[in-house]
Design a protein around this motif. Structure first.
Motif, short mmCIF file in Angstrom:
data_model
loop_
_atom_site.label_atom_id
_atom_site.label_comp_id
_atom_site.label_asym_id
_atom_site.label_seq_id
_atom_site.Cartn_x
_atom_site.Cartn_y
_atom_site.Cartn_z
N PHE A 22 0.89 -0.95 0.03
CA PHE A 22 -0.05 0.06 0.06
C PHE A 22 0.85 1.47 0.06
CE2 PHE A 22 -2.47 -3.38 1.98
CZ PHE A 22 -3.61 -3.34 1.41
N LEU A 184 -8.28 -16.20 -1.58
CA LEU A 184 -8.62 -16.15 -0.17
C LEU A 184 -7.96 -17.05 0.51
CD1 LEU A 184 -12.56 -16.17 -0.14
CD2 LEU A 184 -11.08 -14.51 0.82
N VAL B 148 -8.83 -3.08 -1.38
CA VAL B 148 -8.19 -4.18 -0.97
C VAL B 148 -7.75 -4.14 0.44
CG1 VAL B 148 -6.00 -5.20 -1.51
CG2 VAL B 148 -6.83 -4.01 -3.04
N LEU B 149 -7.52 -2.78 0.89
CA LEU B 149 -7.26 -2.65 2.28
C LEU B 149 -8.51 -2.85 3.21
CD1 LEU B 149 -4.74 -1.72 4.51
CD2 LEU B 149 -5.57 0.47 4.15
N MET B 152 -9.15 -6.57 3.20
CA MET B 152 -8.24 -7.26 4.00
C MET B 152 -8.72 -7.10 5.55
SD MET B 152 -4.22 -7.20 2.80
CE MET B 152 -3.50 -7.47 4.22
N PHE B 155 -11.58 -9.24 6.39
CA PHE B 155 -11.24 -10.71 6.35
C PHE B 155 -10.33 -10.90 7.80
CE2 PHE B 155 -8.38 -14.34 5.12
CZ PHE B 155 -9.18 -15.15 4.89
N MET B 156 -9.61 -9.96 8.16
CA MET B 156 -8.91 -10.14 9.33
C MET B 156 -9.71 -9.93 10.65
SD MET B 156 -5.45 -10.09 9.37
CE MET B 156 -4.85 -9.20 11.01
N VAL B 159 -11.17 -13.43 10.49
CA VAL B 159 -10.29 -14.53 11.30
C VAL B 159 -10.05 -14.19 12.87
CG1 VAL B 159 -7.68 -15.11 11.26
CG2 VAL B 159 -8.76 -14.46 9.19
N ILE B 163 -11.34 -17.17 15.44
CA ILE B 163 -10.10 -17.62 16.11
C ILE B 163 -10.62 -17.56 17.76
CG2 ILE B 163 -7.91 -17.17 17.24
CD1 ILE B 163 -7.07 -16.59 14.32
N LEU B 356 -6.73 -23.31 13.62
CA LEU B 356 -6.37 -23.17 12.07
C LEU B 356 -7.96 -23.27 11.67
CD1 LEU B 356 -3.25 -25.52 11.94
CD2 LEU B 356 -3.23 -23.10 11.49
N THR B 359 -9.39 -20.23 10.99
CA THR B 359 -9.19 -19.38 9.87
C THR B 359 -10.16 -20.02 8.57
OG1 THR B 359 -7.28 -20.75 9.50
CG2 THR B 359 -6.76 -18.66 10.51
N LEU B 360 -10.20 -21.31 8.69
CA LEU B 360 -11.06 -21.91 7.55
C LEU B 360 -12.54 -21.31 7.75
CD1 LEU B 360 -10.25 -25.60 7.53
CD2 LEU B 360 -9.32 -23.84 6.24
N GLN B 363 -12.53 -17.77 5.97
CA GLN B 363 -12.40 -18.09 4.73
C GLN B 363 -13.95 -18.23 4.12
OE1 GLN B 363 -8.68 -20.67 4.51
NE2 GLN B 363 -9.44 -20.51 2.32
N ALA B 366 -15.98 -15.07 4.20
CA ALA B 366 -15.42 -14.41 3.05
C ALA B 366 -15.89 -14.64 1.82
CB ALA B 366 -13.70 -14.06 3.28
N LYS B 367 -15.96 -15.99 1.60
CA LYS B 367 -16.49 -16.49 0.33
C LYS B 367 -17.92 -16.10 0.19
CE LYS B 367 -14.35 -20.41 0.59
NZ LYS B 367 -14.20 -21.86 0.34
N ILE B 370 -17.98 -12.59 -0.78
CA ILE B 370 -17.70 -12.50 -2.10
C ILE B 370 -19.06 -12.78 -2.93
CG2 ILE B 370 -16.32 -13.17 -4.05
CD1 ILE B 370 -14.18 -13.25 -2.01
#
Lengths: 205, 396
Positions: A22, A184, B148-149, B152, B155-156, B159, B163, B356, B359-360, B363, B366-367, B370
């Motif tokens: 960025f 992803l 994008v930021l 991201m 998504f974070m 996650v 978690i 772990l 995180t799945l 995802q 996030a899908k 989208i």
């Protein structure tokens, strides 16, 4: 400590690389390129490790007379010859190094690549066998796509239209779905590694 | 009619159009207007953007303009030098150069420059007013990548939420994947047959995410092979990957309490050349009679040659790659295939660690997001809501 140090390095470098995307400023570019240069430097040193590993593996095979030890002899002789030829006579066109490259290595490589045609035929035979409704659809789509390349008079037009639809709609949709998933997955894996959530490769604490 | 009159008339017929043509070409083209020079946004500070209004004789009027020449000087009265040309009809130019001072095309950052645009019509030309001063500056944030930021960040957040849920002990359901479920069976088969396992990490670079995913899966598989005391062979195409694989397997054997069973000579460098590597790995499959072959990582044209050889040799094969073009080959020639993202999820599946798995789930969410946006995008495109498309545009 055995885990903390690598995890800290991974975190710092990982976060920097993510932020760098960025930041277009030249300072950011400079550090990024500097890091990439290090990858090349490490790669060169690692090549020495690779060569040593190659030599040890084949030497052990020759010593033990393991299956295919003759090939190992050729591999080591080839390695030594190319190193000496490159060092003594250089790698210009016409040099002994390039002669081996053009007249032995390149044809062998081309032969390996050419094998792909036969493997495609045998894989296609298995994939296109009519076993259920899905494989029948696959076979029909494949036949239509292959027919596209053959001139078959007035049928060519409609077949072209059907093929364009197959490639542009269901095929492209599936491809894009995979690409989105991969995107992803890449981000998730990067986050897991950078945050130290995925540390299986480092073993237990 | 005498010959003289005929000759005079013929001369007039030829000379009159010529006279008209030379009158046209002698007219200077109108100069470009409203020239602006400013720092190119979102760059590293070695470029200036120039914009202008087309000459009145470009596409209209005498329609004589053929190109524009961009001229630059360090002062308004200084000597202007050519920086480039663009075709008629173009009204933008990015004057960019190299960031390295030792390159001939070096473009200094922070230096004031003046620009003018020359409209050219054959040999004739006319210059615009001088624009400037403008200087190039590097930016600390790329505004074109805000989308994008934001994604991201979202998504974070997903996650972190999952978690946290996993840490609280919530059971997270993840759908079973055939290829991953078969890993135990494949290792067990090799153990029963007393034959080694072959693990191929592909031809990706050591820093490819697919290769990184492959190291994490290798770690899980190596731990199982250590427990079952089944040898694992890892021929590598890159010395760095070889070193990483050696450390990964060594650590896995240590974790399994079997450091004595670890054999460094089983993880070795073969070659970095594509088809030489294929030949070597095929030879290993046929000579060592490997019972199970894993192909996990980045693969190219060699995928089918490897998988078909393994199939002919009768090995049970599990493959996975993120290369879309190679997935059909693996599907056709191996027993189980991890398609695209499943490669990245495999380590979490094998480890079954809550963090772990979190995180799945992220995802998956996030899908879902989208998918909603895709439907929204399709509707927006159908209804000509251009703002929706512009909302997601990314300028690289």
């Amino acid at each position: 400590m055995r885990q903390q140090l690598p995890l800290t390095i991974i975190f710092v470098i990982g976060v920097f690389m993510a932020l760098q995307y960025f930041v277009p400023h030249q300072s950011s570019e400079f550090i990024y390129e500097y890091a990439l240069d290090w990858v090349i430097i490490i790669g060169v040193f690692a090549m020495a490790l690779g060569l040593w590993s190659l030599f040890l593996v084949h030497f052990a095979k020759i010593q033990k007379k393991s299956a295919g030890w003759g090939y190992s002899t050729i591999a080591i002789l080839g390695l030594v010859y190319m190193l000496i030829a490159g060092a003594l006579w250089g790698i210009e066109e016409g040099s002994p190094f390039m002669k081996i490259f053009w007249y032995i290595y390149t044809p062998i490589q081309a032969t390996m690549f050419a094998l792909l045609a036969f493997y495609i035929a045998s894989a296609a035979y298995r994939a296109f066998r009519v076993r259920n409704i899905l494989s029948t659809i696959l076979l029909s789509a494949a036949l239509l796509l292959m027919l596209r390349l053959i001139p078959i008079g007035p049928l060519s037009g409609p077949i072209q239209d059907i093929d364009r639809w197959i490639l542009g709609v269901p095929n492209l949709a599936a491809k894009r779905a995979i690409i989105i998933g991969v995107g992803l997955g890449i981000v998730a894996t990067a986050i897991k590694v950078v945050l130290g959530i995925e540390r299986s490769y480092l073993g237990k604490d | 009619m005498s010959h003289r009159i005929k000759a005079f008339l013929a001369l007039l017929t030829v000379a009159l159009p010529l006279t008209a043509f030379s009158q046209d070409t002698l007219t200077l083209p109108a100069p470009p207007q409203e020239v602006q020079a400013f720092d190119t946004p979102n760059d590293n500070g070695h470029s200036i953007a120039i914009r202008w209004k087309l000459s009145a004789d470009d596409g209209a009027g005498a329609n004589s303009v053929t190109m524009y020449e961009i001229l630059r000087a360090e002062s308004p009265e200084g000597e202007f030098v050519s920086r480039g040309v663009v075709a008629a009809g173009t009204s933008t130019y990015d004057d960019r150069g190299d960031k390295n001072t030792n390159r001939p095309n070096y473009f200094p950052s922070g230096t004031n420059f003046y620009y003018k645009i020359r409209a050219k019509a054959g040999e004739l030309s006319s210059d615009s007013e001088v624009a400037g001063p403008a200087s190039a500056k590097g930016q600390w944030y790329h505004t074109g990548k805000t989308v994008v930021l934001i994604f991201m960040g979202i998504f974070m957040i997903f996650v972190l939420i999952f978690i946290r849920q996993a840490q609280k002990g919530k059971e997270l359901y993840v759908r079973p994947i055939g290829g991953i479920a078969a890993v135990d069976e494949a290792i067990g088969r090799a153990t029963e047959m007393g034959r080694p396992i072959l693990y191929v990490m592909g031809l990706g670079a050591p820093n490819d995410i697919a290769s990184i995913a492959s190291y994490t899966i290798l770690s899980r598989i190596a731990k199982k092979t250590a427990e079952y005391q089944t040898p694992i062979l890892v021929p590598c195409n890159d010395p760095i990957m070889m070193s990483i694989a050696q450390e990964t397997v060594r650590t896995a054997y240590l974790d399994a309490g079997r450091p004595d069973a670890y054999k460094e000579e089983n993880i070795y460098f073969v070659t970095s050349m594509q088809f030489a590597y294929v030949a070597a790995v095929n030879g290993i499959m046929l000579r060592e009679k490997t019972a199970t072959n894993f192909y996990l990582g980045k693969f190219f044209a060699e995928s089918l040659i490897l998988a078909e050889t393994g199939s002919i040799a009768g090995s049970i094969q599990i493959s996975g790659t993120d290369e879309v073009a190679q997935i059909p080959f693996f599907v056709a020639a191996t027993d189980y295939t991890l398609i695209g993202e499943e490669l990245y999820a495999a380590s979490a599946y094998l480890g079954r660690e809550p963090l772990l798995l979190g995180t799945l789930k992220a995802q998956d969410w996030a899908k879902g997001l989208i998918m909603v946006l895709l439907i929204g995008g399709a509707l927006a495109a159908t209804l000509h809501w251009d703002f929706f498309v512009k909302l997601f545009s990314v300028k690289v």
